[in-house]
Write an enzyme that holds these catalytic residues in place. Structure first.
Site, short mmCIF file in Angstrom:
data_model
loop_
_atom_site.label_atom_id
_atom_site.label_comp_id
_atom_site.label_asym_id
_atom_site.label_seq_id
_atom_site.Cartn_x
_atom_site.Cartn_y
_atom_site.Cartn_z
N HIS A 122 0.85 -1.19 0.00
CA HIS A 122 0.00 0.00 0.00
C HIS A 122 0.89 1.24 0.00
O HIS A 122 1.94 1.27 0.65
CB HIS A 122 -0.92 0.00 1.23
CG HIS A 122 -2.00 1.03 1.13
ND1 HIS A 122 -1.76 2.37 1.35
CD2 HIS A 122 -3.31 0.92 0.81
CE1 HIS A 122 -2.89 3.03 1.17
NE2 HIS A 122 -3.85 2.18 0.86
N GLU A 154 -4.09 2.21 -7.18
CA GLU A 154 -4.49 3.26 -6.25
C GLU A 154 -3.63 4.50 -6.51
O GLU A 154 -2.54 4.64 -5.93
CB GLU A 154 -4.28 2.80 -4.81
CG GLU A 154 -5.10 1.59 -4.44
CD GLU A 154 -5.48 1.62 -2.97
OE1 GLU A 154 -6.68 1.71 -2.69
OE2 GLU A 154 -4.58 1.61 -2.14
P1 PGA Z 1 -9.77 5.92 0.43
O1 PGA Z 1 -8.54 4.91 0.66
O2 PGA Z 1 -10.92 5.12 -0.05
O3 PGA Z 1 -9.99 6.55 1.76
O4 PGA Z 1 -9.29 6.90 -0.61
C1 PGA Z 1 -8.29 3.87 -0.23
C2 PGA Z 1 -7.06 3.12 0.17
O5 PGA Z 1 -6.09 3.75 0.63
O6 PGA Z 1 -7.02 1.89 0.06
#
Ligand code: PGA
Length: 220
Positions: free
Chosen positions: A94, A144
């Site tokens: 992540h 992401e």
């Molecule tokens: P968010 O986070 O939905 O708050 O943007 C997503 C993530 O970091 O997995």
């Protein structure tokens, strides 16, 4: 079938976890989706017991990380052999860990290998092409973009699909999108190229997470 991953990050104390599952249990109607809850490590055993007790077959658990070490003398680490049987998935790489804990490609690669060795499916998070790994056992990639995480600026469907094309993803790999997904904007992603979602903030509230699942199921 779609994947909905609730990434709770370092949120919720034990009371809040219990409140969340009590509410979710009352409103959740299973279909053929996979709902994956990723709490802090300390709640995994409790949630595993909850799933067993209520025979919640469509709900799975993921850890938010896995150690790069095999286990043994690594104080404070949670290794894949300890997570085996407790989680089905592990979020790996992540961007918050890449940034705050200096996770680099070597460490992330070791984590993937160890997760797979202990029958845990890695969900590799990437925010650019260079972060992709080509491990043959990798079946889930979550795109992401940094600009979208926690900002309220979700990427639109076209941009997400363009990125998927750019990285030339093997067809067997499930492509998830994450970054400011909520119960409204999830309707924009009604497209078979997007196999699921990683949801942070909007998953903290069980009602909002359930709406995301409902609205995010494929519509004809
Ligand atoms: P968010 O986070 O939905 O708050 O943007 C997503 C993530 O970091 O997995």
């Amino acid at each position: 079938m779609r994947y909905f991953v609730a990434n709770w990050k370092a949120n919720k104390d034990f009371d809040a976890v219990k409140r969340w599952i009590n509410i979710f249990l009352k409103i959740y109607i299973p279909a053929d989706d996979m709902v994956i809850i990723s709490p802090c490590y300390i709640y995994l055993a409790y949630l595993r017991e909850w799933l067993r007790k209520y025979k919640l077959k469509n709900i799975f658990l993921a850890s938010q990380d896995v150690s790069e070490f095999e286990g043994g003398s690594y104080t404070g680490e949670v290794s894949a052999n300890l997570l085996k049987g407790l989680v089905d998935f592990a979020i790996i790489g992540h961007s918050e860990r890449r940034k705050n804990l200096n996770e680099d490609k070597n460490r992330i690669r070791r984590k993937i290998v160890l997760a797979v060795k202990y029958q845990i499916k890695p969900i590799l998070c990437i925010n650019k092409k260079e972060e992709l790994e080509t491990d043959k056992d990798l079946n889930f990639v979550a795109y992401e973009p940094l600009s979208a995480i926690g900002t309220g600026n979700n990427l639109n469907l076209r941009e997400a699909i363009n990125f998927k094309k750019q990285i030339n993803l093997n067809r067997k790999i499930k492509f998830l999108y994450g970054g400011s997904v909520n119960a409204d904007n999830i309707k924009e992603y009604n497209n078979k190229e997007i196999n699921g979602f990683l949801i942070g903030k909007a998953s903290l509230d069980p009602v909002s997470f359930w709406q995301i699942i409902k609205n995010g199921r494929y519509r004809d």
